[in-house]
Design an enzyme around this catalytic site. Structure first.
Site, PDB file in Angstrom:
ATOM      1  N   THR A   1      29.875  -9.553 -32.713  1.00  0.00           N
ATOM      2  CA  THR A   1      29.532 -10.933 -33.047  1.00  0.00           C
ATOM      3  C   THR A   1      29.671 -11.138 -34.547  1.00  0.00           C
ATOM      4  O   THR A   1      29.475 -10.206 -35.326  1.00  0.00           O
ATOM      5  CB  THR A   1      28.098 -11.286 -32.603  1.00  0.00           C
ATOM      6  OG1 THR A   1      27.821 -12.646 -32.956  1.00  0.00           O
ATOM      7  CG2 THR A   1      27.066 -10.382 -33.251  1.00  0.00           C
TER       8      THR A   1
ATOM      9  N   ASP B   1      26.788 -13.176 -24.584  1.00  0.00           N
ATOM     10  CA  ASP B   1      27.040 -14.600 -24.563  1.00  0.00           C
ATOM     11  C   ASP B   1      25.792 -15.218 -23.983  1.00  0.00           C
ATOM     12  O   ASP B   1      25.242 -14.723 -22.990  1.00  0.00           O
ATOM     13  CB  ASP B   1      28.274 -14.951 -23.740  1.00  0.00           C
ATOM     14  CG  ASP B   1      28.784 -16.338 -24.089  1.00  0.00           C
ATOM     15  OD1 ASP B   1      28.977 -16.618 -25.289  1.00  0.00           O
ATOM     16  OD2 ASP B   1      29.010 -17.149 -23.172  1.00  0.00           O
ATOM     17  N   SER B   2      25.317 -16.247 -24.629  1.00  0.00           N
ATOM     18  CA  SER B   2      24.036 -16.800 -24.223  1.00  0.00           C
ATOM     19  C   SER B   2      23.983 -18.282 -24.527  1.00  0.00           C
ATOM     20  O   SER B   2      24.794 -18.809 -25.288  1.00  0.00           O
ATOM     21  CB  SER B   2      22.898 -16.074 -24.953  1.00  0.00           C
ATOM     22  OG  SER B   2      23.085 -16.159 -26.359  1.00  0.00           O
TER      23      SER B   2
ATOM     24  N   HIS C   1      15.426 -13.804 -23.687  1.00  0.00           N
ATOM     25  CA  HIS C   1      16.553 -13.568 -22.790  1.00  0.00           C
ATOM     26  C   HIS C   1      17.399 -12.387 -23.267  1.00  0.00           C
ATOM     27  O   HIS C   1      17.847 -11.575 -22.458  1.00  0.00           O
ATOM     28  CB  HIS C   1      17.409 -14.828 -22.651  1.00  0.00           C
ATOM     29  CG  HIS C   1      17.825 -15.453 -23.948  1.00  0.00           C
ATOM     30  ND1 HIS C   1      16.947 -15.717 -24.972  1.00  0.00           N
ATOM     31  CD2 HIS C   1      19.044 -15.871 -24.396  1.00  0.00           C
ATOM     32  CE1 HIS C   1      17.598 -16.267 -25.981  1.00  0.00           C
ATOM     33  NE2 HIS C   1      18.861 -16.373 -25.670  1.00  0.00           N
TER      34      HIS C   1
END
Length: 197
Positions: free
Chosen positions: A7, A67-68, A178
């Site tokens: 990222t 990925d969120s 998450h």
């Protein structure tokens, strides 16, 4: 052993290092400075794997990506994979947040349910890969709250909490978010697929 975080988002790098470092002693978690792949998948899992594969190919190291996004029930799960660009290609957190609040402005509290979803992916240079999902249920607040976090954190109230995700301490968020839920599942997979020498 070294693992690269696929990222360019500095917030994510810090958060993922905080989450992973205590669980992966002896593994050096590196940032990624290679080319950013086109995220043209149609799901969190596809996009996470695209990023992890690209970083593994570029560096020759095991690569972890996520990925969120925020998924709002009444919007059919949107913004979802489009969370970062919900208000346009500039990826402006403030504009994204304001647009979502405006879209939900007339809805009663009982219709503001949603969740943060994260898919964490691992890709190894030899082609082995895996992906796991973490979901953090809650609802969208009517106005921002809290000074911490980033993205949609100030308007997301996790189930069981009185304030927003941005009201939580960094340590608390990294235990229950998450991403924490997804990466907790990825750690044993990483250990199994690429054990430290």
């Amino acid at each position: 052993m070294q693992v690269v975080l696929a990222t360019h988002n500095a917030h994510k790098v810090g958060e993922l290092r905080d989450i992973l470092a205590p669980q992966l002693p002896g593994i050096d978690v590196l940032g990624y400075d290679g080319p950013e792949p086109v995220e043209n998948g149609v799901s969190f899992a596809e996009n996470a794997l695209i990023k992890a594969r690209a970083a593994a190919a570029h560096t020759g190291l095991p690569a972890i990506a996520d990925d969120s996004g925020i998924c709002v029930d009444v919007l059919g799960g949107s913004p979802g994979i489009f969370s970062a660009r919900w208000a346009g290609p500039a990826r402006d957190d403030g504009e994204n947040l304001r647009l979502l609040l405006w879209q939900l402005s007339d809805l009663a509290d009982e219709h503001r349910a949603g969740n943060f979803t994260c898919v964490a992916a691992l890709a190894l240079p030899d082609g082995r890969e895996d992906a796991v999902t973490g979901v953090w249920p809650g609802r969208v607040l009517r106005q921002p709250s809290g000074a911490g976090g980033f993205g949609y954190d100030p308007i997301f109230q996790p189930d069981g909490y009185a304030g927003s995700a941005a009201d939580l301490s960094r340590e608390e968020k990294n235990r229950v978010s998450h991403r924490a839920r997804a990466f907790a599942q990825l750690v044993p997979i990483l250990t199994r697929l690429a054990p430290a020498p």
